[in-house]
Design a protein around this motif. Structure first.
Motif, PDB file in Angstrom:
ATOM      1  N   THR A   5       6.718   1.740  -7.996  1.00  0.00           N
ATOM      2  CA  THR A   5       6.444   0.621  -8.888  1.00  0.00           C
ATOM      3  C   THR A   5       6.464  -0.654  -8.057  1.00  0.00           C
ATOM      4  OG1 THR A   5       7.460   1.744 -10.749  1.00  0.00           O
ATOM      5  CG2 THR A   5       7.207  -0.640 -10.928  1.00  0.00           C
ATOM      6  N   THR A  17       4.818  -9.451 -13.034  1.00  0.00           N
ATOM      7  CA  THR A  17       3.842  -8.369 -13.175  1.00  0.00           C
ATOM      8  C   THR A  17       4.454  -7.086 -12.625  1.00  0.00           C
ATOM      9  OG1 THR A  17       2.833  -8.798 -11.024  1.00  0.00           O
ATOM     10  CG2 THR A  17       1.825  -9.889 -12.917  1.00  0.00           C
ATOM     11  N   GLU A  18       3.853  -5.972 -13.046  1.00  0.00           N
ATOM     12  CA  GLU A  18       4.343  -4.674 -12.580  1.00  0.00           C
ATOM     13  C   GLU A  18       3.228  -3.648 -12.722  1.00  0.00           C
ATOM     14  OE1 GLU A  18       8.271  -3.442 -14.029  1.00  0.00           O
ATOM     15  OE2 GLU A  18       7.312  -1.567 -14.648  1.00  0.00           O
ATOM     16  N   TRP A  19       3.105  -2.765 -11.728  1.00  0.00           N
ATOM     17  CA  TRP A  19       2.184  -1.635 -11.822  1.00  0.00           C
ATOM     18  C   TRP A  19       2.666  -0.520 -10.922  1.00  0.00           C
ATOM     19  CZ3 TRP A  19       1.144  -5.900  -8.946  1.00  0.00           C
ATOM     20  CH2 TRP A  19       0.755  -5.702  -7.633  1.00  0.00           C
ATOM     21  N   ARG A  20       2.202   0.703 -11.214  1.00  0.00           N
ATOM     22  CA  ARG A  20       2.640   1.893 -10.474  1.00  0.00           C
ATOM     23  C   ARG A  20       1.489   2.459  -9.666  1.00  0.00           C
ATOM     24  NH1 ARG A  20       6.225   5.758 -14.060  1.00  0.00           N
ATOM     25  NH2 ARG A  20       7.129   6.107 -12.036  1.00  0.00           N
ATOM     26  N   GLU A  41      -4.571  -4.857  -5.543  1.00  0.00           N
ATOM     27  CA  GLU A  41      -4.795  -6.047  -6.364  1.00  0.00           C
ATOM     28  C   GLU A  41      -6.173  -6.652  -6.116  1.00  0.00           C
ATOM     29  OE1 GLU A  41      -1.333  -8.296  -5.413  1.00  0.00           O
ATOM     30  OE2 GLU A  41      -2.239  -9.256  -3.670  1.00  0.00           O
ATOM     31  N   ARG A  44      -8.697  -4.577  -8.065  1.00  0.00           N
ATOM     32  CA  ARG A  44      -8.705  -4.959  -9.487  1.00  0.00           C
ATOM     33  C   ARG A  44      -9.499  -6.242  -9.696  1.00  0.00           C
ATOM     34  NH1 ARG A  44      -2.993  -3.393  -9.815  1.00  0.00           N
ATOM     35  NH2 ARG A  44      -2.597  -5.544  -9.309  1.00  0.00           N
TER      36      ARG A  44
END
Length: 130
Positions: A5, A17-20, A41, A44
């Motif tokens: 994460t 913010t957070e992403w896995r 990032e 995205r």
């Protein structure tokens, strides 16, 4: 394979913010983790280019905006250039990385992702005034 994460927080610990990311090797260097984070990032952003970029480091021609950066206009970014900028920012302490319960010190330091699944990035903001 490890799952990590990636999380951005303020210096006071407020999550931003957070992403896995899944399918990672069990061990990676801090350098590889920073480059992976930036590549993700930028991918995205490039999927839907806009005049805002919400990433770890400021693109060359952008200005700082709330929680990100404002670009002169919508455009794609080069992830390698952003990753190089992020490495330099890490070296100069523009942000720091917490891997589990400890602060990463060197780009070539190895992080064991089987015991550390949370990576917290904290950007340091220059003080204004006096």
């Amino acid at each position: 394979m490890a799952t990590v994460t990636f999380r951005d927080e303020t210096a006071t610990g407020k999550p931003l913010t957070e992403w896995r990311v899944t399918g990672l090797p069990d061990r990676m260097t801090v350098r590889a983790l920073i480059r992976l984070r930036v590549r993700e990032e930028v991918a995205r952003h490039n999927a839907r280019p806009s005049d805002r970029y919400y990433g770890l480091v400021r693109p060359d021609d952008a200005v700082t905006a709330p929680h990100g950066y404002r670009l002169p206009g919508p455009r794609r970014l080069d992830w390698r250039r952003q990753a190089d900028t992020a490495e330099q920012a890490f070296r100069t302490s523009a942000f720091f990385l917490l891997a589990g319960d400890r602060q990463a010190e060197e780009l070539d330091e190895t992080v064991d992702l089987t015991t550390t699944s949370d990576l917290v990035f904290i950007k340091l903001v220059a003080l204004v005034g006096g």
